[in-house]
Design an enzyme around this catalytic site. Structure first.
Site, PDB file in Angstrom:
ATOM      1  N   GLY A  53      48.979 104.159  42.917  1.00  0.00           N
ATOM      2  CA  GLY A  53      47.848 105.036  42.676  1.00  0.00           C
ATOM      3  C   GLY A  53      47.767 106.094  43.757  1.00  0.00           C
ATOM      4  N   CYS A  54      46.590 106.568  44.012  1.00  0.00           N
ATOM      5  CA  CYS A  54      46.388 107.615  45.018  1.00  0.00           C
ATOM      6  C   CYS A  54      46.947 107.181  46.365  1.00  0.00           C
ATOM      7  CB  CYS A  54      44.899 107.916  45.146  1.00  0.00           C
ATOM      8  SG  CYS A  54      44.543 109.138  46.417  1.00  0.00           S
ATOM      9  N   PHE A  55      47.797 107.995  46.937  1.00  0.00           N
ATOM     10  CA  PHE A  55      48.431 107.606  48.207  1.00  0.00           C
ATOM     11  C   PHE A  55      47.445 107.511  49.360  1.00  0.00           C
ATOM     12  CE2 PHE A  55      50.488 112.110  47.994  1.00  0.00           C
ATOM     13  CZ  PHE A  55      49.292 112.747  48.266  1.00  0.00           C
TER      14      PHE A  55
END
Length: 178
Positions: A14-16
C-alpha cells in the site's frame, strides 16, 4: 570496524509512507527508502505512478545487515503491516500501484518468502486466501524527497492517514500486541 555484507529487501504494502516506520529503527537496518518498482517507465515520478499507467507499485527498499537482522524476521514484520488477503490494494489505497508484493532479490529470499506465506495461510489467522504476490525484484526508483521519512517529517498527517485509511485499526484488530 567490521566489514558488513549489506543486503536489500523490497516490500510493497500500500502507501509507502506507512511501510517505512515499522522497519526504520530496528537494529541492523541501514536505511528504508520509499520508491517505485515493477513498472515499465524509467525514473517515474509520483504523479506518473498515481495515474496507474506506468505499471509501478509503491514500495520500500530496506538495506540491512543480515548478521544483525534476519530476512525471515523482515518478512514477519511485513505481514503485520498489510492485509495479505487483498490483492486490489491496501486499505483506502486501491489499484495496482498499492498491491501487496514481496520482491525477492535472490533464491534464498524467494524460498523464505514462499515458506512464510504458506505458514501464514496454514495458521488460520485469516479466513481468506493469502494473495500477496512474491515476485523477482526489478529496478527500484527512489521517490521524491518529500516522500522520504514522511512519518518523521509530517507526523500529524502520517498519524491521521494511518488511522483514517483503516491500516492502524486493521493491524490492531488482527495482530494486537504481537
Amino acid at each position: 570496524m567490521r566489514q558488513t555484507n549489506l543486503k536489500k529487501a523490497t516490500f510493497a504494502g500500500g502507501c509507502f509512507w506507512c511501510m517505512v516506520k515499522p522497519f526504520d529503527s530496528l537494529p541492523g537496518i541501514e536505511s528504508v527508502v520509499s520508491g517505485y518498482t515493477g513498472g515499465h517507465v524509467k525514473n517515474p515520478t509520483y504523479e506518473q505512478v498515481t495515474t496507474g499507467t506506468t505499471g509501478h507499485t509503491e514500495a520500500v527498499q530496506i538495506t540491512y545487515d543480515p548478521e544483525l537482522f534476519d530476512y525471515a524476521e523482515l518478512v514477519e514484520i511485513y505481514w503485520r503491516q498489510t492485509d495479505p488477503t487483498d490483492a486490489a490494494g491496501q486499505f483506502a489505497d486501491r489499484g495496482d500501484s498499492y498491491r501487496p508484493v514481496i520482491f525477492y532479490h535472490d533464491e534464498e529470499q524467494k524460498e523464505i518468502a514462499e515458506a512464510s506465506k504458506e505458514a501464514l495461510q496454514n495458521s488460520g489467522k485469516f479466513n481468506a486466501p493469502i494473495v500477496t504476490s512474491i515476485e523477482p525484484a526489478e529496478p527500484f526508483y527512489e521517490a521524491e524527497d518529500y516522500h522520504q521519512d514522511f512519518y518523521k517529517k509530517n507526523s500529524a498527517h502520517y498519524n491521521r492517514y494511518s488511522h483514517g485509511s483503516g491500516r492502524a485499526g486493521f493491524i490492531q484488530q488482527t495482530w494486537g500486541n504481537e
